[in-house]
Design an enzyme around this catalytic site. Structure first.
Site, short mmCIF file in Angstrom:
data_model
loop_
_atom_site.label_atom_id
_atom_site.label_comp_id
_atom_site.label_asym_id
_atom_site.label_seq_id
_atom_site.Cartn_x
_atom_site.Cartn_y
_atom_site.Cartn_z
N SER A 2 44.03 49.21 33.31
CA SER A 2 45.04 48.20 33.64
C SER A 2 44.87 47.76 35.09
CB SER A 2 46.42 48.83 33.46
OG SER A 2 47.39 48.04 34.12
N SER A 3 45.20 46.50 35.35
CA SER A 3 45.04 46.01 36.73
C SER A 3 46.06 46.66 37.67
CB SER A 3 45.15 44.48 36.79
OG SER A 3 46.40 44.06 36.32
N CYS A 4 47.09 47.34 37.11
CA CYS A 4 48.03 48.02 38.01
C CYS A 4 47.43 49.30 38.58
CB CYS A 4 49.37 48.27 37.33
SG CYS A 4 49.29 49.47 36.04
N TYR A 48 52.19 55.31 35.34
CA TYR A 48 51.34 54.65 34.33
C TYR A 48 49.96 54.36 34.92
CZ TYR A 48 49.71 50.91 31.22
OH TYR A 48 48.96 50.13 30.37
N LYS A 85 46.24 55.60 33.63
CA LYS A 85 45.15 54.67 33.29
C LYS A 85 43.91 54.95 34.15
CE LYS A 85 46.42 52.06 29.92
NZ LYS A 85 45.60 52.05 28.68
N HIS A 138 56.70 42.49 29.18
CA HIS A 138 56.04 41.94 30.37
C HIS A 138 56.57 40.52 30.61
CE1 HIS A 138 53.01 45.10 30.87
NE2 HIS A 138 53.08 45.22 29.56
N ASP A 140 60.13 42.97 42.66
CA ASP A 140 58.97 42.06 42.57
C ASP A 140 57.72 42.79 42.08
OD1 ASP A 140 59.95 39.60 43.28
OD2 ASP A 140 59.42 39.78 45.41
#
Ligand code: GDP
Length: 310
Positions: free
Chosen positions: A97-99, A126, A130, A169, A259
């Site tokens: 995931s890009s997070c 999370y 990942k 999301h 945010d």
């Protein structure tokens, strides 16, 4: 296919079928259960494994259920990788995931930024799970020569997404809220946060197409970024969704809501140089997603919380 019930997994099954692949097997069981996963791999011996599994949710779900999300993803990835390796899988594509990128990674984010800084606190648990999967792929490769590769997709959206108001999301959440406002003639709609954060999005069908491309053409030890190239502020996103839905009301930003990461855009130059491009424009992807939502909005997916790891 591990995770055929997820947004990306479902799109992947459709894409594989569209491209004429036969002999697609999807897990039907509980991937957090090592015995069930091992039985599946022993029975089917899949040669190529796409792993789009593990529970995920939007910024609010990540804050409410960090332990459940982390546990689920850790269990799923360790079970699937171990069983795939035991069963002699030829190649696996694991989707991270890009997070997983540090909160202040330079933009657009390159894979050499991974593990160079602190993570965004709203999704740390999370993200670590990942990241563990990315490192586990590498470890299998180093120790056993397994061809396990990792892909890092941008924020995905599409048909079959989770449209629940709280846990989804941003794209699905705003489609739902703006459609509700339109049908109930509400003059304004709430958008979480300041509207300033930027996200890169990818339409799930394009992401699925990219995953098949990556499976066929990429064997690198480094993860590969998979972005759709559409980088927008949340305010711009909400404005485009309003246009697609045909809603003329006002946007109200609820700044009591977080945010999250200020910027999240991927450097997908490796994938682009290999010759992959998304087939759909962002707006076309949104239009397809909205149509799907309209045709399915009476069917509710269970809330994420009903599916907690016990
Ligand atoms: P993230 O990329 O992990 O932060 O995931 P999200 O898709 O949940 O959120 C992206 C951004 O959209 C964040 O800045 C949120 O504050 C913002 N956002 C605005 N409205 C919503 C909403 O209704 N739901 C969600 N999930 N995010 C929203």
């Amino acid at each position: 296919m591990a995770g055929a019930d997820t947004l990306i997994g479902g799109a992947l099954v459709r894409e594989l079928e569209r491209q004429g692949y036969a002999n697609i097997v999807s897990d039907g069981g509980d991937l957090t259960d090592a015995t069930q996963v091992d039985e599946f791999f022993t029975r089917h011996h899949p040669e190529y494994v796409f792993m789009a599994a593990g529970k995920s949710g939007g910024i609010s779900a990540n804050q409410k259920y960090p332990a459940d999300l982390m546990l689920d993803n850790l269990l799923v990835e360790t079970n699937v990788m171990r069983s795939a390796h035991r069963a002699g899988t030829k190649k696996m594509l694991y989707l991270a995931s890009s997070c997983s990128y540090p909160r202040h990674a330079s933009q657009p984010m390159r894979v050499d930024s991974l593990m160079t800084g602190v993570l965004e606190p709203t999704n740390e648990a999370y993200a670590v799970a990942k990241l563990a999967g990315v490192v586990l792929c590498k470890a299998f490769r180093e120790q056993y020569g397994a061809n396990f590769i990792a892909g890092i997709p941008a924020n995905a959206f599409g048909p079959g997404d989770d449209f629940t108001p709280e846990d989804s999301h941003v794209v699905a959440a705003l489609i739902r809220r703006i459609d509700d406002a339109k049908t109930s003639h509400t003059p304004a709609v709430e958008v979480w946060g300041t509207g300033a954060p930027r996200r890169e999005f990818i339409f799930a069908d394009d992401l699925a197409n990219a995953c098949v491309f990556v499976m066929n053409h990429y064997d690198g030890a480094e993860p590969i970024n998979i972005g759709g190239g559409e980088d927008l502020s949340i305010k711009e996103l909400a404005t485009i969704i309003k246009e697609v839905i045909g809603y003329n009301g006002e946007l109200r930003f609820d700044t009591s809501k977080p945010d999250g990461m200020p910027l999240k855009s991927l450097d997908s130059s490796v994938l682009r140089q290999m010759g992959w491009q998304p087939a759909n424009s962002f707006r076309d992807g949104l239009g397809i997603t909205y149509d799907w939502f309209l045709n399915n909005k009476t069917e509710r997916k269970p809330d994420l919380e009903l599916a907690h790891v016990r």
